[in-house]
Motif scaffolding. Structure first.
Motif, short mmCIF file in Angstrom:
data_model
loop_
_atom_site.label_atom_id
_atom_site.label_comp_id
_atom_site.label_asym_id
_atom_site.label_seq_id
_atom_site.Cartn_x
_atom_site.Cartn_y
_atom_site.Cartn_z
N ARG A 110 0.84 -1.20 0.00
CA ARG A 110 0.00 0.00 0.00
C ARG A 110 0.88 1.26 0.00
O ARG A 110 0.57 2.24 -0.64
N ASP A 113 1.90 1.71 -3.38
CA ASP A 113 0.78 2.26 -4.16
C ASP A 113 0.72 3.78 -4.04
O ASP A 113 0.57 4.50 -5.03
N VAL A 114 0.82 4.26 -2.79
CA VAL A 114 0.73 5.70 -2.54
C VAL A 114 1.85 6.43 -3.29
O VAL A 114 1.62 7.41 -3.99
N LEU A 115 3.07 5.91 -3.16
CA LEU A 115 4.21 6.57 -3.82
C LEU A 115 4.05 6.51 -5.35
O LEU A 115 4.40 7.46 -6.05
N PHE A 116 3.51 5.39 -5.82
CA PHE A 116 3.39 5.21 -7.25
C PHE A 116 2.33 6.13 -7.85
O PHE A 116 2.43 6.57 -8.98
N ALA A 117 1.28 6.41 -7.04
CA ALA A 117 0.16 7.19 -7.57
C ALA A 117 0.46 8.68 -7.62
O ALA A 117 -0.22 9.43 -8.30
N LEU A 118 1.48 9.14 -6.90
CA LEU A 118 1.83 10.56 -6.92
C LEU A 118 2.47 10.91 -8.26
O LEU A 118 3.35 10.19 -8.72
N PRO A 119 2.06 12.01 -8.89
CA PRO A 119 2.74 12.41 -10.12
C PRO A 119 4.24 12.59 -9.85
O PRO A 119 4.62 13.31 -8.93
N PRO A 120 5.08 11.88 -10.61
CA PRO A 120 6.51 11.81 -10.28
C PRO A 120 7.22 13.15 -10.21
O PRO A 120 8.03 13.38 -9.31
N MET A 121 6.92 14.06 -11.16
CA MET A 121 7.66 15.32 -11.13
C MET A 121 7.31 16.14 -9.90
O MET A 121 8.14 16.80 -9.30
N LEU A 122 6.04 16.06 -9.52
CA LEU A 122 5.59 16.79 -8.35
C LEU A 122 6.29 16.24 -7.11
O LEU A 122 6.74 16.99 -6.23
#
Lengths: 277, 318, 525
Positions: A110, A113-122
């Motif tokens: 999970r 999941d949280v880290l993956f769902a964040l827009p990477p550049m942001l």
């Protein structure tokens, strides 16, 4: 398997030579007679390549050649360090999660999941702002962005290995859990990981260069290939060498990494398929 | 029935993930040094003015209380207003979403149309086929050239030599589709290049793996036509990793693409959120990230359903 | 290539389709409309309320829709605007007569009460406007009749008219504001030359000429479009395409980048704004707490190099009293400016050796990349200070972080920044008085004599006496080395001369880069 990996094929050789030569040149910049990369107004601003300044000069009249060479190490070493760090954090965590399963597995996945769902550049900007601008910010941002990717890859590779017979046999024969995890699983997923490392390295370099775009990567006068490209792009119409030369070097590095990666993949799994077209 | 169970489970996990994302962003933004009051007051920040600004926007309360208030409002559908423009964030995001979605779809299409065939070519091409190095070259260049460099080169070339596509001057798709495509093609190419490279690579790798499997070797030995082998076996078997890569790329694009939006003046979500992050315009960042993450989760859920369709063996969603 | 016919056919068809699509789009449309001028602008408005908004990029919008009592002319001289005329009845009393027929964009006539209410609002402590202090010791503002306003001062204040010319003293429709029908933080409702017709946040604005504006001053071209284009390359491309008629820039390299483009003229406009260094003379951990190191810093700086290299020759050394003012002669011979650099460097080296006991001294310089030139200036400074054995580490902090450290926590050594120079020399000098400019308190030592002299300069009308004061003030500032003026901060304008006729005033103090916008015409009209 390890023995096969050491078998050098041509791709590993060429890729390795390119990387070693570039990094060596970069590390030797201070003692080579190429000029001081930080010397402001060494020549006129934005002057084209010449005998005196083989890669031209930049916006502050600095010789571009030693700057490009010096930038190789920050780009390569930073990205490699960051990806290595990610692997060091992700591998035991994911292996442990895969081996124990249940709540621990759920928890780790999970978070991924949280880290993956964040827009990477942001995420990169957030991390860099919290850590503070500098090389550490780049490393932290690359780690945070690539961590969920590695967690997933290692976990699923581990799960598929765990289903195979030899792990069950090891477990039934009374091997300790730690031994089962580290020796058997790790030994079998090291191949996919190495290949992933090469790919992640080139992505890491891209993240690093985009952070430089926002001024949060290497702090001047130190430069990475990304920050050179960023400061050079506005001048593409009047001083294209500021983009083309560091761009060429960056591409060369990515080619070398790809060759290495292909070679490693082949060394690990040498069944060469035949071309059909 | 199983699909329903699968969907329920995925929705629950997504909800937990979204709450996690929002909490993480909320805390992270307040951990960042410097606040909204520093930006809005600039160098004229006396203690009194700072305190007044913080109080006006409720920034003087404990972070968890602020988060609670935000979450309560957000669950009721109120994403708050920008502290800079005073405009409701939900409206602004809705206004910007079409440009971002269009850009993402166009970039994804370019990535698939260019990347997948090139991946197949580099995987199945014989030694000496001139298309193989070309395909690999695209893969390497796409990964090696940062988007801001490719974008700047396109901006220069297309405006300098008037090649028919425009740089900036966004027109909504609904207003004039031709003018819109003239503006959106270059940013889509800039973004799509990276995706094409990624898909070329993933297709290449997974097609190679498939190519060594016994049933393909048998088909080759049988003398089946290459086209049949590619379409029936290779592409079908390589579709899952390609789908994963494509959906991840698409989800990433929907989160907003900062550099390209700025370079081509595309009024999308990425530019909105990154400006807000610089200005510490908390509500905007919070909402923007939430929308980006929701898109991302929705796309990966759709991709999971697609796996199940493509490969019935993938029943277990975990 | 695959020998399978259907596949290559598929690729060929797709290729043809794509080529066709591009070809059908390739005819460029005619951009410029006959009845509009389009301005490519880097930034969107940040705040609407003129009385509290401190960002110059916002003022550029506010100046289009609001008016001030008086304005500045082509060379920073005071000119009538909403006040058609004024008289100075005594050293402390001014009477303004409003222009006949001035109307807010809602159609209501501007009255003396609006002027009184606006000025009272600016100086109301509850509003906490930065401009309150710059308006001076206003004792009373009274409406003598519907068209006449008198301002009474507690003591003489030379820059009153110049201060009234800033948009922060704009005249708002006070009746509507009090009635609650006008919210100045959300809308633009003034008596200026333009009226807002449409606004697309972060994208574009459309303004129409105000039909009630005096005919001689009314915009010649009825529509003004403002396109927000944040990226320099994109703004250059828009200028090249002819999609914008005029574009404004900050980057000093723009003249070189625009040089080869046909029909584009570049104007470098002098402003009273200048780049500066904020030096932390008070922080416990700041090496610049030591006055000797601050002196070494001013001596080792190479302002010419900053102008020539970091600012590509578009700018030159500036004084605490901005060079764009004729009065700046008073400050031209300061110790850190005169003489050859080698001599100054020797002195600097000796001071650094004293401070560091022979070892180089390490300092950290904040250069926020939020202003693109800051990191460039920082690198030239780094290089010049190295000559005096001061080792500079550059830190590119995001804007919020930099501002918090500089003006609130005081956790920094020194930082690159810039000043708006306004329209009277004594206004910007006020920032050297930390009791007046409270935000400077964390790093700038209070100097009672300096503060008294600055106050005196504000009470003194131009003349030899004021010049002598300026010289003395500049010398103290140079010796104190708390805020160090570096080089001028010009604005750069690119004009499509084949599309519009535009004149750019040579000097500007309040960010009104395109002050003459209403007089611009389209070529051929």
């Amino acid at each position: 398997m390890m023995a096969r990996m050491l078998q050098l094929d041509r791709r590993i050789l060429i890729g390795g030579i390119i990387l070693v030569v570039l990094v060596a040149l970069s590390l030797l910049t201070p003692i080579l007679p190429l000029g001081d990369p930080a010397k402001v107004a060494a020549g006129p601003r934005l002057s084209p390549p010449s005998w005196l300044f083989p890669f031209g000069t930049d916006q502050l009249g600095r010789s571009n050649l030693p700057r490009v060479l010096q930038a190789i190490q920050s780009t390569c070493i930073l990205s490699a360090l960051a990806i290595a760090l990610t692997m060091v954090v992700a591998t035991p965590l994911a292996l442990f999660a895969a081996y124990r399963g249940g709540l621990i597995d759920q928890g780790v996945m999970r978070i991924a999941d949280v880290l993956f769902a964040l827009p990477p550049m942001l995420m990169a900007v957030l991390v860099a702002a919290i850590v503070g601008p500098g090389w550490l910010a780049s490393v932290a941002a690359i780690v945070m962005i690539s961590l969920p990717l590695f967690l997933r890859i290692v976990r699923s590779a581990a799960l598929s290995v765990a289903r195979r017979d030899f792990v069950t046999v090891a477990r039934l024969s009374g091997a300790s859990p730690l031994r089962v995890v580290f020796v058997h699983l790790l030994g079998n997923i090291i191949g996919p990981l190495t290949v992933q490392f090469a790919y992640a390295l080139s992505v890491g370099m891209l993240i690093e260069s985009t952070l430089s775009f926002l001024g949060m990567g290497m702090q001047p006068p130190a430069a990475s290939l990304g920050s050179l490209l960023f400061t050079g792009t506005p001048f593409i119409a009047i001083a294209p060498w500021l983009v083309l030369l560091p761009g060429l070097v960056l591409t060369l590095i990515v080619i070398a990494i790809n060759l290495l990666s292909d070679g490693l993949r082949h060394a690990i799994d040498p069944i060469e398929q035949q071309g059909i077209a | 029935m199983r699909l329903l169970q699968f969907l329920t489970q995925r929705l629950l996990i997504s909800a937990v993930t979204l709450i996690g994302v929002s909490l993480l962003i909320f805390v992270a933004m307040r951990l960042m040094p410097g606040g909204f009051e520093d930006i809005i007051l600039g160098p004229f920040a006396s203690d009194a003015a700072r305190a007044a600004t913080r109080a006006r926007y409720g920034l003087d309360q404990p972070v968890l209380v602020q988060y609670g208030l935000w979450l309560k409002a957000a669950l009721g559908g109120d994403l708050g207003s920008s502290m800079i423009s005073q405009l409701p964030v939900a409206d602004e995001i809705l206004r910007r979403a079409p440009a971002t979605i269009q850009l993402a779809v166009m970039a994804l299409l370019i990535a698939i149309i260019v990347g997948v065939p090139l991946g197949v070519v580099s995987a199945v091409g014989r030694k000496g086929n001139p298309l193989v190095p070309l395909a690999r070259g695209v893969g390497v260049f796409g990964l090696g050239v940062p988007d801001f460099v490719l974008g700047a080169i396109l901006v220069y070339l297309f405006s300098r030599f008037q090649l028919g596509l425009n740089v900036g001057g966004f027109v909504p798709l609904a207003a004039d589709w031709q003018a819109n495509l003239r503006v959106m093609t270059l940013p889509a190419i800039t973004l799509g290049a990276f995706g094409a490279a990624q898909l070329q690579r993933v297709t290449d790798v997974s097609a190679r793996e498939v190519m060594t499997q016994p049933h393909i070797l048998a088909a080759i030995a049988r003398g089946d036509a290459p086209g049949t082998i590619i379409v029936r076996h290779v592409l079908r078997n390589a579709s899952i990793p390609v789908l994963t890569a494509a959906s991840t790329f698409f989800g990433y694009l929907l989160g907003g693409t900062i550099v390209v939006e700025q370079l081509f003046s595309v009024p999308g979500i990425g530019q909105y959120v990154i400006t807000a992050l610089t200005n510490r315009d908390y509500a905007v960042v919070q909402a923007g990230v939430l929308v980006g993450a929701s898109f991302f989760l929705a796309i990966s859920m759709i991709a999971d359903i697609a796996y199940a369709v493509l490969d019935p063996r993938v029943g277990d969603p975990s | 290539m695959l020998k399978h016919s259907t596949r290559s056919g598929w690729i060929a068809r797709l290729g043809a389709l794509l080529l066709g699509a591009v070809a059908s789009l390739s005819a460029l449309p005619a951009w410029a409309a006959d009845n509009a001028i389009t301005w490519g602008k880097p930034s969107e408005i940040l705040g609407y309320d003129p009385h509290v908004e401190t960002n110059g990029v916002s003022w550029q919008f506010l100046f289009l829709t609001y008016e001030t009592l008086v304005t500045t002319g082509q060379n920073l001289d005071v000119q009538p605007q909403l006040a058609a005329s004024w008289t100075q009845d005594s050293p402390t009393s001014y009477t303004f007569t409003l222009r006949e027929g001035a109307k807010f964009s809602n159609g209501r006539a501007v009255t003396a009460d609006d002027v009184v209410g606006s000025i009272q609002r600016v100086i109301d402590p509850a509003l906490a406007s930065v401009w309150a202090a710059q308006l001076g010791p206003i004792k009373d503002v009274v409406a003598l009749d519907a068209h006449t306003v008198r301002i009474d001062l507690a003591e003489p204040y030379a820059p009153l008219l110049a201060a009234l010319a800033n948009i922060q003293a704009a005249i708002l429709p006070i009746a509507e504001l009090k009635a609650g029908t006008f919210d100045p933080s959300k809308t633009l409702l003034g008596s200026g030359p333009y009226i807002v017709e449409a606004h697309n946040q972060d994208q574009s604005w459309t303004f129409a000429a105000n039909p009630d504006y005096p005919e001689a001053l009314r915009p010649k071209v009825p529509t003004l479009n403002v396109e927000i284009i944040p990226d320099d390359s994109a703004r250059i491309a828009a200028l090249r395409d002819g999609r914008v008629d005029i574009a404004t820039f900050e980057s000093p390299d723009v003249p070189a980048l625009l040089a080869g483009i046909p029909n584009v003229e570049t104007v470098v406009q002098a402003t009273t704004n200048y780049y500066r260094l904020d030096v932390n003379a008070l922080g416990e951990n700041s090496p610049f707490k030591d006055a000797r190191l601050r002196e070494a810093l001013t001596l080792a700086l190479d302002r010419d190099a900053i102008g020539d290299i970091a600012l590509a020759g578009t700018s030159q050394a500036d004084y605490p009293l901005p060079r764009a003012f004729p009065q700046s002669d008073a400050c031209a011979a300061l110790p850190s400016y005169v003489g050859d650099r080698a001599t100054r460097l020797e002195k600097a080296k000796a001071l650094v050796a004293e401070v560091g006991n022979g070892a180089p001294v390490k300092v950290q310089l904040i250069a926020s990349p939020s202003v693109a030139t800051f990191p460039l200036i920082a690198q030239v400074i780094q290089s010049s200070l190295a000559d005096a054995n001061i080792e500079v580490e550059i830190l590119q902090l995001p804007a919020a972080d930099w501002l918090e450290r500089s003006f609130t926590t005081g956790d920094f050594d020194f930082a690159v920044s810039w000043f708006t120079g306004y329209a009277d020399p004594s206004l910007v000098l006020g920032w050297w008085n930390p009791d007046f400019a409270q935000w400077n308190k964390v790093f700038l030592p209070a100097d009672a004599d300096l503060s008294a002299q600055i106050s005196l300069a504000k009470q003194t009308a131009d003349g030899p006496e004021r010049q002598a004061l300026f010289t003395s003030i500049c010398e103290t500032i140079d010796a104190q080395a708390g805020i160090i003026s570096l080089v001028g901060k010009p604005d750069i304008v690119g004009i499509r001369t084949d599309q519009i006729n535009a004149t750019i005033q040579p000097a500007e103090g309040y960010f009104q880069t395109l002050k003459n916008l209403p007089s611009f015409t389209r070529t051929g009209n």
